[in-house]
Design an enzyme around this catalytic site. Structure first.
Site, PDB file in Angstrom:
ATOM      1  N   GLU A 287       0.823  -1.204   0.000  1.00  0.00           N
ATOM      2  CA  GLU A 287       0.000   0.000   0.000  1.00  0.00           C
ATOM      3  C   GLU A 287       0.859   1.257   0.000  1.00  0.00           C
ATOM      4  O   GLU A 287       1.888   1.322   0.678  1.00  0.00           O
ATOM      5  CB  GLU A 287      -0.935  -0.001   1.204  1.00  0.00           C
ATOM      6  CG  GLU A 287      -1.860  -1.212   1.235  1.00  0.00           C
ATOM      7  CD  GLU A 287      -3.056  -1.018   2.158  1.00  0.00           C
ATOM      8  OE1 GLU A 287      -3.245   0.102   2.659  1.00  0.00           O
ATOM      9  OE2 GLU A 287      -3.799  -1.990   2.346  1.00  0.00           O
ATOM     10  N   GLU A 300       2.571   0.206   3.977  1.00  0.00           N
ATOM     11  CA  GLU A 300       2.660  -1.089   4.634  1.00  0.00           C
ATOM     12  C   GLU A 300       2.464  -2.188   3.606  1.00  0.00           C
ATOM     13  O   GLU A 300       2.089  -1.939   2.453  1.00  0.00           O
ATOM     14  CB  GLU A 300       1.567  -1.198   5.705  1.00  0.00           C
ATOM     15  CG  GLU A 300       0.160  -1.147   5.117  1.00  0.00           C
ATOM     16  CD  GLU A 300      -0.909  -1.043   6.173  1.00  0.00           C
ATOM     17  OE1 GLU A 300      -0.582  -1.182   7.351  1.00  0.00           O
ATOM     18  OE2 GLU A 300      -2.075  -0.812   5.808  1.00  0.00           O
ATOM     19  N   ASN A 302       0.197  -5.686   3.444  1.00  0.00           N
ATOM     20  CA  ASN A 302      -0.804  -6.556   4.056  1.00  0.00           C
ATOM     21  C   ASN A 302      -0.545  -7.970   3.563  1.00  0.00           C
ATOM     22  O   ASN A 302      -0.784  -8.285   2.394  1.00  0.00           O
ATOM     23  CB  ASN A 302      -2.217  -6.106   3.682  1.00  0.00           C
ATOM     24  CG  ASN A 302      -2.635  -4.880   4.470  1.00  0.00           C
ATOM     25  OD1 ASN A 302      -2.508  -4.842   5.686  1.00  0.00           O
ATOM     26  ND2 ASN A 302      -3.114  -3.862   3.774  1.00  0.00           N
ATOM     27  N   GLU A 308     -10.851  -6.094  -0.809  1.00  0.00           N
ATOM     28  CA  GLU A 308     -11.101  -5.597  -2.161  1.00  0.00           C
ATOM     29  C   GLU A 308     -10.389  -6.389  -3.247  1.00  0.00           C
ATOM     30  O   GLU A 308     -10.255  -5.922  -4.383  1.00  0.00           O
ATOM     31  CB  GLU A 308     -10.714  -4.117  -2.244  1.00  0.00           C
ATOM     32  CG  GLU A 308      -9.251  -3.814  -1.956  1.00  0.00           C
ATOM     33  CD  GLU A 308      -8.956  -3.600  -0.470  1.00  0.00           C
ATOM     34  OE1 GLU A 308      -7.884  -3.059  -0.171  1.00  0.00           O
ATOM     35  OE2 GLU A 308      -9.794  -3.987   0.371  1.00  0.00           O
ATOM     36  N   ARG A 353     -18.745  -1.580  -0.576  1.00  0.00           N
ATOM     37  CA  ARG A 353     -18.995  -2.367   0.624  1.00  0.00           C
ATOM     38  C   ARG A 353     -20.337  -1.923   1.217  1.00  0.00           C
ATOM     39  O   ARG A 353     -20.441  -0.844   1.807  1.00  0.00           O
ATOM     40  CB  ARG A 353     -17.892  -2.153   1.657  1.00  0.00           C
ATOM     41  CG  ARG A 353     -16.499  -2.453   1.134  1.00  0.00           C
ATOM     42  CD  ARG A 353     -15.478  -2.359   2.237  1.00  0.00           C
ATOM     43  NE  ARG A 353     -14.114  -2.456   1.729  1.00  0.00           N
ATOM     44  CZ  ARG A 353     -13.040  -2.654   2.491  1.00  0.00           C
ATOM     45  NH1 ARG A 353     -13.182  -2.779   3.801  1.00  0.00           N
ATOM     46  NH2 ARG A 353     -11.839  -2.714   1.953  1.00  0.00           N
ATOM     47  N   ASP A 548     -67.997  18.218   9.435  1.00  0.00           N
ATOM     48  CA  ASP A 548     -68.770  18.351  10.664  1.00  0.00           C
ATOM     49  C   ASP A 548     -69.761  17.215  10.869  1.00  0.00           C
ATOM     50  O   ASP A 548     -70.046  16.827  12.005  1.00  0.00           O
ATOM     51  CB  ASP A 548     -69.511  19.694  10.673  1.00  0.00           C
ATOM     52  CG  ASP A 548     -69.904  20.109  12.086  1.00  0.00           C
ATOM     53  OD1 ASP A 548     -69.300  19.584  13.048  1.00  0.00           O
ATOM     54  OD2 ASP A 548     -70.799  20.953  12.224  1.00  0.00           O
ATOM     55  N   ASP A 654     -65.042  32.662  17.017  1.00  0.00           N
ATOM     56  CA  ASP A 654     -64.426  32.615  18.335  1.00  0.00           C
ATOM     57  C   ASP A 654     -65.455  32.039  19.293  1.00  0.00           C
ATOM     58  O   ASP A 654     -66.647  32.360  19.214  1.00  0.00           O
ATOM     59  CB  ASP A 654     -64.000  34.007  18.795  1.00  0.00           C
ATOM     60  CG  ASP A 654     -63.375  33.970  20.179  1.00  0.00           C
ATOM     61  OD1 ASP A 654     -62.214  33.538  20.294  1.00  0.00           O
ATOM     62  OD2 ASP A 654     -64.072  34.333  21.154  1.00  0.00           O
ATOM     63  N   LYS A 717     -73.397  30.624  13.242  1.00  0.00           N
ATOM     64  CA  LYS A 717     -72.900  29.282  13.579  1.00  0.00           C
ATOM     65  C   LYS A 717     -73.665  28.778  14.803  1.00  0.00           C
ATOM     66  O   LYS A 717     -73.331  29.106  15.940  1.00  0.00           O
ATOM     67  CB  LYS A 717     -71.391  29.357  13.836  1.00  0.00           C
ATOM     68  CG  LYS A 717     -70.710  28.049  14.165  1.00  0.00           C
ATOM     69  CD  LYS A 717     -69.210  28.290  14.298  1.00  0.00           C
ATOM     70  CE  LYS A 717     -68.490  27.099  14.883  1.00  0.00           C
ATOM     71  NZ  LYS A 717     -68.615  25.904  14.057  1.00  0.00           N
ATOM     72  N   HIS A 747     -75.399  27.891   9.683  1.00  0.00           N
ATOM     73  CA  HIS A 747     -74.981  26.536  10.069  1.00  0.00           C
ATOM     74  C   HIS A 747     -75.743  26.131  11.326  1.00  0.00           C
ATOM     75  O   HIS A 747     -75.870  26.916  12.267  1.00  0.00           O
ATOM     76  CB  HIS A 747     -73.476  26.527  10.357  1.00  0.00           C
ATOM     77  CG  HIS A 747     -72.975  25.247  10.959  1.00  0.00           C
ATOM     78  ND1 HIS A 747     -72.549  24.184  10.199  1.00  0.00           N
ATOM     79  CD2 HIS A 747     -72.831  24.868  12.259  1.00  0.00           C
ATOM     80  CE1 HIS A 747     -72.151  23.206  10.998  1.00  0.00           C
ATOM     81  NE2 HIS A 747     -72.309  23.593  12.259  1.00  0.00           N
ATOM     82  N   HIS A 749     -77.267  22.400  13.794  1.00  0.00           N
ATOM     83  CA  HIS A 749     -77.265  20.964  14.060  1.00  0.00           C
ATOM     84  C   HIS A 749     -78.710  20.534  14.283  1.00  0.00           C
ATOM     85  O   HIS A 749     -79.545  21.320  14.734  1.00  0.00           O
ATOM     86  CB  HIS A 749     -76.400  20.626  15.271  1.00  0.00           C
ATOM     87  CG  HIS A 749     -74.930  20.763  15.018  1.00  0.00           C
ATOM     88  ND1 HIS A 749     -74.090  19.696  14.884  1.00  0.00           N
ATOM     89  CD2 HIS A 749     -74.167  21.867  14.838  1.00  0.00           C
ATOM     90  CE1 HIS A 749     -72.854  20.124  14.648  1.00  0.00           C
ATOM     91  NE2 HIS A 749     -72.877  21.449  14.620  1.00  0.00           N
ATOM     92  N   THR A 884     -66.225  25.044  20.779  1.00  0.00           N
ATOM     93  CA  THR A 884     -64.843  24.707  21.135  1.00  0.00           C
ATOM     94  C   THR A 884     -63.974  25.968  21.088  1.00  0.00           C
ATOM     95  O   THR A 884     -63.995  26.682  20.101  1.00  0.00           O
ATOM     96  CB  THR A 884     -64.278  23.673  20.133  1.00  0.00           C
ATOM     97  OG1 THR A 884     -65.159  22.565  20.081  1.00  0.00           O
ATOM     98  CG2 THR A 884     -62.896  23.223  20.545  1.00  0.00           C
TER      99      THR A 884
END
Length: 1155
Positions: A287, A300, A302, A308, A353, A548, A654, A717, A747, A749, A884
């Protein structure tokens, strides 16, 4: 890299302390005879063991595997003819380093030769010597050569003697780097010195370190050599291994790209000369580092096969393992046809790898069970693997390599193209891999068209812009398995099963839908739209079925899946609707909280399917879609993003009709470009002269203020359904007379059953729009019937222009669809509406919820008392408008009174000593706003005592929200795929969004599932299809449910597209009875979790220790890598939950820090 500077003398003493002159007598003449190998043991594991076994099988050689106790399930032991346990009772790595056991197995089983592979004992001279002493051939160099090459300091001495290294001049100053003396790869210093020593000692049995010169930004080039016992040495060209992480190779290329031919020749010559000088035999690698000036430096040798080696084999067509075995037998290179002039390079090869590491988390190793494995294959692709199969368990004990992918082509670009295609074909589920990172490397311009150096990864941070893997199919199986084991993920109010019948969508005309009111809005803008509404002949309807209606009847649980199916029919057959209410209000948080859906995605998908009808949402004024106050800029930003995603009309209200809160919401909606519909929340009875708090004059004056504030449409509402026909006439007539040019929208219910009559009265009095729900989703606490309104106005001046037969088709779809939501249907406990709503004034949706709650708590027979208490609580609070969140405040107080058996008088008397619900206290403080007529006294003062009070609009004093900081935090937590919509979700509901993201990280796109499967899961042997996207359909069959294992899990088996799949699911009920290590909670500051699975090597702090941010806390080890866990904050150690040698899973709690 941490650098040091040493004088030449210091370097010389360290590096040259063992230099000596070599003689060459050892290989001056042939001295070996041919010894055939009949049985080979591989003293290694995993991929390299299998690579050698395959070569042996091709040569007719019998194979022997060894394995540790932790590797009993590994593939390499199954690939061998024989397999034997070694290192019993030893740690995982130590087992493969235990020379006596390995030699004993070899001797006991007639092994002729041992191949060391790479790593472990492959470069240990004592192992090679032990083989020789036992009369077993070592497939590699001689013990003496291994010793010389294995000691990096002595190898440098040999290289200097061979003329490959010129020592530095006297008095030269050198940058140096610390390295492992018995393994390659520079290591950063400081605290990491100890880590380097420890890692080397653990992995290679020797922790010696040495110092060498530092080369800045070099290329890492290595030369493959091959020698025999007769002094013959050849090279097989070079490999470029410059792409490295933590100085470990990631991608290798052969031959090196754009390498100067003269430099290439010098590298080959130096490598061969060194090998000849030491009498090198068998395979090895020399290497080098090459600096930017083209000068090369020896690193070095190996003395083994490299990971590889594959790329060299691909370009030279030389099987290196075959050659190793033949050389070991005593055959010469010429005999094998391996002469230097015969070795040619053919094309280019790349090796990637693929590892079980997570690039997004600093390449931390990942462990676990591979649930899915599908590899990339095809022309030019080679795979070398061991643990890459479905069901394999990746442990923290060994290297993280999963599979080596090798691509070959005529040149670098061709090989890279094949590699990219192969990696794209991989499907690995259950563990993280580095594949997305590798794909980025392969598409990098520098990689493809220039040279790279060892700093390539560090200098190209865009490589970490990882494309997230979808993993949709496996996540869906995880979800289905979870439901099969643990039941529904959303709370079920009643014990009822979803219907097994899916609704059938009525036929839809081909082509584009007819023009609708949205086309008017897009063309003429909000003002023009309002004028068109006012000028319209006949009564306009808004359909609440998409919001709703199911909020009131089905606890807001209707999923996008069922809304999308009917959307094209609505678009084609109800184009003359004023609008479709489909978003906002409770649907926003419920989508994430209980349906595990993104509310923004719902809006986007419905918009695409219904382009012609305006969409309307419910905006809670300064509360946006939340239940608290937000900074003003958050409300403005929310409306802006909603408009961008397809919202048209903002119904702004609100809960207290508190004008400042309403005006803020109106301004935000208007600034976003939306249609502003200011809604007055209705309560009381304007037709009753005895009830004058909310009189006709009150509503007209409030409407005056809203029109002055710029509303495009005025809305009433009526959330509780209190509008009686006579009151409707009075109110709407007064408003119409006062505002002749402003559209009026009503609106209500139908709780009391008078909804249709009231809406007809409103229409007669001058209302332009009224709200309805399709018949099968109408009545009771929902809106009045669409079919009834269409039929009653047909042929009159109020004719809606809607075909009644289309309403029937629409209703039939929802009648069947409603059966899917049987566990949430209010009719499970409530069989009819009730006119007592005129007394208790409970809003429709809340009426349903309170009814559910009473029955779930076993108080169904006391619901009458709850309703009575609600009316009393309302009076205690001063007779509020109940929408709410004000309706919740009244409801909380009512439940408090019932639970504590308190009357109104007792609450008033004991107000200064009772512990009231938080919502009640905060209301009285002024956090919701100021109610009409002010707060009730002395009740307020008695409750609050010395608590602070808020004057004016609650949100006015809040600092602006820092969206940039919020987004950065989300990206840090959840990755870079955070959208502007995600930021808004987190701004509105931080905790809910966090839980939603955690859900989606674990479970697939559940919105693709049918509602029955989503709620109840599949039955065993049931087959079904799931469409992920157009053209992507999964065929799934539920097969079996496994028994409980020791980890508290059950394995759930499926067949997916004809292939067996399984997932492990934690049994939440069983786990409550089992003890497990606690997990660190990301939401709790100071809890430090394990960044990866592994073993605790060292705990560096004690309880009570003061720590600084970034200070090391403990050291973990996994896959031969040690990781220092640093403190995320400054503080004091509160508790430590681990001890040395403890094994941890990812996110296991290590310790707790308090500020």
């Amino acid at each position: 890299m941490f650098r040091y500077t040493l004088s030449r003398s210091g370097f010389g003493v360290l590096a040259l302390r063992r230099a000596y002159v070599l003689t060459r007598f050892a290989h001056s003449a042939p001295k070996n005879e041919y010894r055939p190998i009949k049985k080979v043991m591989v003293a290694n594991r995993g991929e390299i063991a299998i690579r050698v076994f395959r070569a042996c099988t091709e040569l007719g050689i019998r194979t022997v595997a060894v394995y540790s106790e932790q590797d009993t399930g590994q593939m390499h032991r199954q690939k061998a003819d024989e397999a034997y346990l070694i290192g019993k009772g030893l740690p995982p790595v130590a087992a493969y380093l235990h020379i006596p056991d390995i030699i004993k197995v070899a001797k006991d089983n007639g092994v002729d030769a041992i191949h060391p592979g790479y790593g472990f004992l492959s470069e240990r001279a004592e192992f090679a010597q032990a083989c020789s002493d036992a009369g077993v051939m070592f497939v590699g160099p001689s013990p003496e050569t291994v010793r010389k090459m294995g000691d990096k300091v002595e190898a440098r001495s040999l290289a200097i003697n061979a003329g490959m290294i010129r020592p530095p001049q006297n008095d030269a100053q050198l940058h140096v780097v610390l390295r492992l003396a018995h393994y390659s790869g520079p290591v950063e210093l400081e605290e990491n010195y100890q880590r380097a020593y420890s890692e080397a000692l653990t992995a290679f049995g020797n922790g010696a370190l040495f110092v060498e010169k530092f080369i800045e930004k070099p290329r890492h080039i290595e030369v493959q050599i091959l020698g025999d016992k007769y002094g013959n040495v050849i090279h097989l060209y070079e490999r470029d291994c410059s792409i490295q992480r933590r100085h470990q190779k990631v991608v290798e290329i052969a031959p090196a790209f754009q390498l100067d031919p003269h430099l290439r020749d010098r590298l080959h010559a130096d490598a061969v000369n060194l090998a000849r000088q030491v009498g090198y035999e068998n395979a090895g690698t020399v290497e080098f580092l090459v600096d930017k000036h083209g000068k090369h430096y020896f690193i070095e040798v190996n003395s083994r096969l490299q990971v590889e080696h594959t790329v060299t084999e691909e370009i030279t067509d030389v099987d290196l393992v075959h050659a190793q075995l033949h050389v070991c037998e005593g055959r010469s290179l010429p005999e094998l046809g391996l002469k230097q002039d015969k070795i040619r390079v053919n094309g280019c090869a790349i090796q990637c790898r693929v590892t079980t590491e997570d690039p997004s988390r600093g390449f931390q190793p990942d462990t676990g069970r591979i649930e899915v494995f599908r590899s990339g294959e095809g022309m030019g692709i080679r795979l070398d693997s061991a643990s890459a199969f479905q069901g394999a368990v990746i442990s923290p004990h060994y290297d993280s390599l999963l599979v080596k992918v090798i691509a070959s082509g005529k040149d670098l670009n061709t090989a890279a193209s094949k590699m990219s295609r192969a990696l794209a074909e991989f499907r690995v589920r259950g563990v993280k891999t580095n594949i997305p990172f590798l794909q980025n490397v392969l598409s990098n311009h520098q990689f493809l068209h220039s040279t790279v150096d060892t700093q390539f990864i560090d200098e190209n941070q865009e490589l970490f812009n990882l494309k997230p893997t979808q993993n949709r199919a496996q996540k869906l199986l995880h979800y289905l398995g979870h439901v099969m084991v643990n039941g529904p993920t959303t709370p079920i109010p009643v014990k009822a099963k979803p219907s097994s019948t899916d609704p059938v969508v009525p036929p839809v005309t081909m082509g584009d839908p007819p023009v609708g009111f949205r086309d008017v809005l897009l063309r003429d803008g909000p003002e023009g739209f309002a004028k068109a509404v006012r000028a319209h002949k006949g009564l306009l309807l808004m359909d609440t079925t998409f919001r709703d209606a199911h909020q009131s009847l089905l606890a807001t649980r209707v999923r996008t899946h069922d809304l999308k199916k009917i959307s094209p029919f609505v678009s084609h057959n109800f184009s003359n609707l004023f609008s479709l209410e489909n978003w906002g209000g409770a649907t926003f948080d419920v989508a994430m909280r209980f349906l595990s859906e993104c509310p923004w995605k719902r809006l986007q998908e419905l918009r695409a399917l219904i382009p012609n009808v305006p969409f309307q949402m419910l905006l809670r004024g300064a509360n946006a879609v939340g239940y608290t106050n937000y900074p003003d800029n958050a409300v403005f930003k929310f409306c802006e993003v909603a408009k961008e995603n397809g919202m048209d009309i903002f119904r702004v209200f609100d809960s207290l009709n508190y004008l400042p809160n309403m005006v803020l919401g109106m301004e935000a909606a208007g600034a976003a470009g939306g249609v502003v519909e200011a809604a007055i929340s209705y309560t009381g009875d304007v037709s009753d002269p005895m009830r004058q708090k909310y009189s006709l004059e009150y509503y007209v004056k409030l409407a005056d203020e809203l029109v002055k504030a710029g509303t495009h449409i005025l809305s009433i509402k009526d959330m509780a359904g209190l509008l009686k026909p006579e009151a409707s006439k009075l109110l709407i007539s007064a408003l119409r007379d006062r505002f002749p040019d402003v559209p009026i929208h009503v609106h209500t219910h139908d709780t009391a059953g008078a909804g249709v009559a009231a809406m007809l009265a409103c229409a007669e009095a001058g209302a332009d729009v009224v709200d309805v729900a399709v018949d099968s989703m109408a009545g009771m606490t929902s809106q009045p019937s669409m079919g009834a309104m269409v039929a009653c106005t047909k042929g009159t001046k109020l004719d809606t222009g809607i075909a009644l037969e289309k309403v029937f088709d629409y209703s039939e779809y929802w009648e069947v669809a409603r059966g899917l939501y049987a566990p949430f249907d209010c009719t499970a406990t409530m069989k009819s509406g009730n006119a007592d709503v005129y007394e208790n004034e409970i809003p429709g949706g809340q009426y349903t919820n309170l009814h559910f709650q009473a029955h779930s708590m076993g108080l169904g027979n006391k619901f009458k008392e709850v309703k009575k208490a609600y009316a009393e609580a309302n009076k205690l609070l001063g007779d509020l408008i109940k929408v709410t969140p004000s309706s919740k405040i009244v409801g909380d107080l009512a439940q408090f009174m019932v639970q504590n058996n308190l009357t109104r008088a007792e609450v008033e008397e004991r107000a200064d000593e009772l512990s009231f619900p938080l919502s009640v206290v905060e209301f009285l403080q002024g956090y919701v706003g100021i109610p009409h007529g002010g707060f009730p006294e002395p009740f307020r003062s008695k409750v609050l005592k010395s608590l602070p009070r808020i004057d004016g609009r609650p949100g006015a004093s809040l600092p602006p929200m820092d969206f940039k900081s919020l987004e950065e935090g989300l990206r840090a937590t959840h990755g870079d795929d955070i959208t502007p919509e995600d930021v808004m979700s987190a701004a509105m509901y931080p905790k809910v969004f966090q839980e939603f993201k955690e859900f989606t990280a674990n479970f697939g796109p559940v919105d693709c599932l049918s509602t029955r499967l989503f709620l109840d899961g599949p039955k065993i042997a049931e087959e079904f299809e799931v469409e992920l996207e157009r053209g992507k359909i999964l065929h799934i069959k539920a097969l079996a449910l496994g028994d409980l294992n020791k980890a508290g899990q059950r394995e759930v088996f499926f067949e997916l597209n004809g292939q067996l799949r399984s997932v492990l699911v934690k049994d939440t009920v069983a786990m409550k009875e089992m003890k497990f290590h606690p997990k660190a909670q990301k939401s709790i500051r100071g809890q430090v979790g394990a960044p990866m699975p592994g073993k605790v090597l060292e705990v560096k702090v004690k309880v009570g220790s003061k720590v600084e941010k970034g200070q090391p806390l403990c050291v973990l080890s996994a896959m031969k890598m040690e990781t220092v866990v640093n403190s995320p904050m400054a503080g004091t150690i509160k508790a430590i939950h681990v001890t040395p040698d403890a094994s941890l899973e990812g996110d296991d709690l290590i310790l707790e820090i308090e500020e």
